[in-house]
Design an enzyme around this catalytic site. Structure first.
Site, PDB file in Angstrom:
ATOM      1  N   HIS A 268     -11.508  -7.178   2.673  1.00  0.00           N
ATOM      2  CA  HIS A 268     -11.696  -7.492   1.259  1.00  0.00           C
ATOM      3  C   HIS A 268     -12.791  -8.545   1.082  1.00  0.00           C
ATOM      4  O   HIS A 268     -13.843  -8.234   0.555  1.00  0.00           O
ATOM      5  CB  HIS A 268     -10.392  -7.928   0.580  1.00  0.00           C
ATOM      6  CG  HIS A 268      -9.285  -6.944   0.686  1.00  0.00           C
ATOM      7  ND1 HIS A 268      -9.420  -5.637   0.252  1.00  0.00           N
ATOM      8  CD2 HIS A 268      -8.027  -7.053   1.179  1.00  0.00           C
ATOM      9  CE1 HIS A 268      -8.301  -4.988   0.475  1.00  0.00           C
ATOM     10  NE2 HIS A 268      -7.431  -5.826   1.044  1.00  0.00           N
ATOM     11  N   ASP A 319      -7.124   1.521   2.550  1.00  0.00           N
ATOM     12  CA  ASP A 319      -6.140   0.491   2.246  1.00  0.00           C
ATOM     13  C   ASP A 319      -4.807   1.071   1.762  1.00  0.00           C
ATOM     14  O   ASP A 319      -4.044   1.610   2.548  1.00  0.00           O
ATOM     15  CB  ASP A 319      -6.718  -0.487   1.235  1.00  0.00           C
ATOM     16  CG  ASP A 319      -5.937  -1.782   1.141  1.00  0.00           C
ATOM     17  OD1 ASP A 319      -4.899  -1.914   1.828  1.00  0.00           O
ATOM     18  OD2 ASP A 319      -6.345  -2.684   0.399  1.00  0.00           O
TER      19      ASP A 319
END
Length: 452
Positions: A268, A319
């Site tokens: 991220h 993810d």
């Protein structure tokens, strides 16, 4: 030995036609552009190196769509996390395997050929370790056996509920280990993947909020030369909490206190200041971007333009698996930057460069680097991981070269995928996984029980 002739292929040196590819034991042994087709299997279409998926929690595929109802207060990552905790509260090992296989099947159909599984579901529903502490790692390995996905397994170390050694909550009881039990888990995970072809095991301290400085050092020491992945700076609250705990922002703290180098993937890294952008780039670590999930969760927008100008490396992952699409992740990354900067073709490096090609090349290199495997190129010595796009797809039929990738990423998407080869074996034909029927049936049974 398998001997192919590819109509069109993207090689490290560029596009080529009539490419002869020799494969032995899952590895490419020779690549010959403008080869003769005699004695070779023709692969019709446009062949790309398979894209690595550098970040996934496969069990979360089963909860896709369950957190899309607005709550009484402002929804955020933190309210989504409560839905996730409730969902995993009843998952059995059979459920974990069924959902993982389904997610991997969709990844392969969507243009991913290798996976870094950030695996933090370790214990039974009451928080107790299974008799084999790596039971659920073994279920990930079983899903790989069924689907043919290439694997880098990342058992996650999770020890606390927040910065400052906060006690874990009930929803986290299936994740928790201390350094000693984690070391045993890691050895069990290595045994679980021992029979897989070309699997790698790395380590994954979950996040700075889930470890202490001491346990972070202990976990990293267990990695050897393998990959190290960590969630970092995903949320504004995480940055604020880290500042309150340490006086530093998360990435700044990590760069100052850990041996961050090219083995590291910083997942991220959404909220960065300019010093952190430059620090990641200098470290040669890879930013692990998950643009579809980051948009779904409302995380924020990565500093993509500044990061690439600083020489930063990135890859993409699926993810939470709310939507699984290799080209879709690249498109969402570019579109987020267009919205942020109110411009177009933002991530192409120079005038006249294809944005799709630039994104694809960078994600190949970054993903391969932090999966710790010889993947990401149609070249001798690399695994034979190929994604073949249908040349007759209406969005690809009238173009050529880099425009094929532009059309794949920004228009046709995963619908253009016809054939997928992993380690020299066909796992997707005519856009569908070869074991789709059995995988889908088992997933449907598991979800019917879970959601009853």
């Amino acid at each position: 030995m398998r001997r192919l002739i590819l109509d069109h292929a993207l090689l490290p040196e560029g596009w080529a036609q009539q490419v002869g590819v020799d494969i032995d034991g899952g590895t490419i042994t020779a690549v010959r552009p403008h080869d003769t087709p005699e004695g070779r299997e023709r692969v019709a279409g446009i062949t790309l190196p398979g894209l690595p998926n550098l970040h996934s929690h496969t069990f979360q595929r089963g909860m896709a769509g369950l957190a899309e109802t607005r709550g009484p207060e402002g929804d955020s990552f933190w309210t989504w996390r409560q839905v996730m905790y409730r969902f995993l509260g009843s998952l059995t090992p059979d459920d974990v395997e069924a959902i993982a296989a389904f997610a991997m099947m969709e990844m392969l159909e969507g243009g991913f050929t290798a996976l870094a599984e950030f695996h933090y579901l370790h214990h039974d529903v009451d928080g107790r370790a299974y008799a084999d502490s790596a039971e659920l790692s073994g279920r990930i390995a079983a899903a790989v056996q069924e689907t043919g996905m290439g694997l880098t397994l990342l058992p996650v170390f999770y020890a606390q509920g927040g910065f400052g050694a906060a006690a874990p909550g009930d929803g986290q009881r299936r994740f928790i280990n201390d350094p000693e039990s984690y070391a045993r888990l890691l050895e069990g995970a290595r045994r679980a993947v021992a029979d897989l072809d070309d699997a790698v095991v790395g380590v994954a301290p979950h996040s700075l909020r889930a470890v202490t400085p001491e346990s972070l050092r202990a976990v990293v020491a267990l990695s050897g030369e393998g990959p190290v992945h960590i969630h970092i700076s995903e949320q504004v609250k995480e940055v604020e909490d880290c500042l309150a705990w340490s006086g530093q922002r998360p990435v700044a703290w990590l760069l100052d206190h850990a041996p961050v180098d090219r083995r590291w993937c910083l997942i991220h890294a959404t909220h960065l200041d300019s010093r952190e952008v430059e620090g990641i780039a200098r470290s040669n670590a890879v930013a692990g971007l998950c643009p579809i999930t980051e948009a779904n969760l409302g995380d924020g927008i990565f500093e993509g333009v500044d990061f690439l100008m600083a020489g930063g490396r990135f890859g993409v992952g699926s993810d939470s698996n709310v939507e699984i699409s290799a080209p879709g992740e690249l498109k969402q990354f570019e579109y987020s930057q267009r919205l942020k900067h109110r411009a177009r073709n933002v991530l192409a490096e120079h005038e006249g460069q294809s944005t799709g090609r630039s994104l694809y090349d960078a994600a190949l290199a970054g993903g391969a680097q932090v999966l710790g495997r010889r993947i990401g190129a149609i070249a001798a010595g690399h695994r034979a991981d190929l994604v073949v796009l249908g040349a007759d797809h209406p969005d690809l039929a009238a173009v050529s070269g880099d425009r094929w990738i532009d059309s794949y990423v920004f228009v046709a998407g995963k619908a253009a995928v016809d054939t997928v080869v992993v380690a020299g074996r066909d796992v997707v034909r005519n856009g569908r996984h070869v074991n789709r029927g059995a995988i889908l049936a088992r997933y449907a049974r598991a979800m019917a029980r879970i959601l009853a």
